[in-house]
Scaffold this motif. Structure first.
Motif, PDB file in Angstrom:
ATOM      1  N   THR A 173       0.835  -1.190   0.000  1.00  0.00           N
ATOM      2  CA  THR A 173       0.000   0.000   0.000  1.00  0.00           C
ATOM      3  C   THR A 173       0.879   1.253   0.000  1.00  0.00           C
ATOM      4  N   VAL A 175       1.574   3.232   2.590  1.00  0.00           N
ATOM      5  CA  VAL A 175       2.304   3.449   3.851  1.00  0.00           C
ATOM      6  C   VAL A 175       3.095   2.169   4.117  1.00  0.00           C
ATOM      7  N   VAL A 178       1.400  -1.064   9.331  1.00  0.00           N
ATOM      8  CA  VAL A 178       0.289  -0.659  10.194  1.00  0.00           C
ATOM      9  C   VAL A 178       0.876   0.183  11.317  1.00  0.00           C
ATOM     10  N   TYR A 179       0.291   1.347  11.537  1.00  0.00           N
ATOM     11  CA  TYR A 179       0.769   2.270  12.573  1.00  0.00           C
ATOM     12  C   TYR A 179      -0.185   2.270  13.765  1.00  0.00           C
ATOM     13  N   THR A 181      -1.790   4.631  14.837  1.00  0.00           N
ATOM     14  CA  THR A 181      -2.989   5.303  14.340  1.00  0.00           C
ATOM     15  C   THR A 181      -2.657   5.817  12.941  1.00  0.00           C
ATOM     16  N   ASP A 182      -3.622   6.391  12.228  1.00  0.00           N
ATOM     17  CA  ASP A 182      -3.384   6.792  10.841  1.00  0.00           C
ATOM     18  C   ASP A 182      -2.208   7.777  10.739  1.00  0.00           C
ATOM     19  N   ARG A 184      -1.136   9.488   8.387  1.00  0.00           N
ATOM     20  CA  ARG A 184      -1.394  10.696   7.587  1.00  0.00           C
ATOM     21  C   ARG A 184      -2.061  11.782   8.425  1.00  0.00           C
ATOM     22  N   ILE A 185      -2.729  11.353   9.490  1.00  0.00           N
ATOM     23  CA  ILE A 185      -3.413  12.314  10.353  1.00  0.00           C
ATOM     24  C   ILE A 185      -2.551  12.648  11.567  1.00  0.00           C
ATOM     25  N   ARG A 191       5.131   2.897  13.625  1.00  0.00           N
ATOM     26  CA  ARG A 191       4.858   1.676  12.866  1.00  0.00           C
ATOM     27  C   ARG A 191       4.974   0.469  13.793  1.00  0.00           C
ATOM     28  N   SER A 208     -10.251   2.399  10.819  1.00  0.00           N
ATOM     29  CA  SER A 208      -8.992   2.449  10.067  1.00  0.00           C
ATOM     30  C   SER A 208      -9.143   1.622   8.805  1.00  0.00           C
ATOM     31  N   LYS A 209      -8.824   2.222   7.649  1.00  0.00           N
ATOM     32  CA  LYS A 209      -9.091   1.488   6.410  1.00  0.00           C
ATOM     33  C   LYS A 209      -7.841   0.829   5.836  1.00  0.00           C
ATOM     34  N   VAL A 210      -6.777   0.733   6.645  1.00  0.00           N
ATOM     35  CA  VAL A 210      -5.554   0.170   6.079  1.00  0.00           C
ATOM     36  C   VAL A 210      -5.791  -1.248   5.552  1.00  0.00           C
TER      37      VAL A 210
END
Ligand code: ADP
Ligand code: ASP
Ligand code: MG
Length: 251
Positions: A173, A175, A178-179, A181-182, A184-185, A191, A208-210
């Motif tokens: 993807t 990123v 999986v972090y 939290t998002d 980007r925000i 990570r 979370s849509k990861v």
């Protein structure tokens, strides 16, 4: 020979250059001796565009027809990716969900995968061909095209990995894992090198849509090894990193 399923999301196949980059990455894994099944999403923004177009024609379109339209995004990327692979000298062949026979129920726009006919894919793999299978789509027993809900290519990849008993399902993807939290925000997000299925399910249910939540449930149930990685790096660079999903008894 180890078998991996590699899924590439919308941003990862968002332009001709990125599709060529994906092909280089796949070629690298082939050269390293892996059998590979590739599952692309539609190009970034394309599924939104198709749904908006349908709504311009009809504000609440017939779900069967909406799926006919929405499923076309992935038909474009499978063909382009197969061409890009062939351009690198890698034997590849594209398949839509119905061509494989990804059999789903008839819940248009949110269908569930019931079975996958893996015979054709196996035959390709055994002769050194990389099958490029459209994510997000299937066919019901009546022969109607169905889609699996937004973000559904993750579930296509995991279901294919389960059906083929793949050694790993890699979700590439935009990123590098999986972090907490998002990222980007929240730029301070960290990570996670590994995360349990339960934690991942909780994260997905909080929005979370990861990973599509169904793909996480599916991987937990069928014990698919799952990893989230970045596709936006030079092929090979970070393929050992990313975030691994951990089954409970691996704790
Ligand atoms: P793809 O098109 O590859 O399927 P998505 O947009 O569906 O990608 O999912 C990746 C996005 O998920 C990231 O760009 C990121 O903004 C978002 N995201 C939300 N929560 C997280 C999280 N906890 N860890 C990583 N990414 C997250
Ligand atoms: N292209 C589909 C969507 O945008 C499926 C996916 O990206 O996983 O929802
Ligand atoms: Mg997604």
């Amino acid at each position: 020979m180890a078998l991996i399923v590699q899924k590439f999301g919308g941003t990862s196949v968002g332009s001709a250059d990125r599709i060529k980059n994906v092909a280089r990455r796949v070629a690298k894994w082939r050269t390293a001796g892996y059998q590979v099944v590739v599952v692309p999403s539609a190009m970034a923004g394309e599924t939104n565009r198709l749904i908006a177009l349908a709504r311009e024609i009809q504000p609440s379109p017939d779900p069967r027809e909406l799926d006919v339209v929405a499923a076309t995004g992935e038909q474009v990327t499978i063909g382009l990716l197969a061409m890009a692979l062939q351009g690198l000298g890698v034997a590849a062949r594209s398949y839509t969900g119905p061509q494989v026979r990804v059999l789903t129920d008839s819940a248009f726009t949110k269908a569930r995968i019931m079975t996958i006919d893996e015979e054709r894919l196996r035959a390709d793999l055994e002769t050194g061909i990389v099958p490029v299978v459209a994510g997000f789509q299937g066919v019901d027993t009546g022969g109607n095209i169905t889609t699996l809900g937004r973000g559904g290519s993750d579930t296509s990849a995991v279901a294919l990995a389960a059906a083929l008993k793949a050694d790993e399902c890699q979700i590439f993807t935009d990123v590098d894992g999986v972090y907490t939290t998002d990222p980007r925000i929240v730029p301070e997000a960290r990570r996670l090198r590994s995360i349990t299925f339960e934690e991942m399910l909780e994260m997905a249910s909080l929005g979370s849509k990861v990973l599509q939540i169904r793909s996480v449930e599916f991987a937990g149930k069928y014990r698919v090894r799952l990893r989230v990685l970045s596709s936006l790096t030079a092929p090979g660079d970070t393929d050992r990193r990313g975030s691994r999903l951990r089954h409970a008894d691996h704790l």
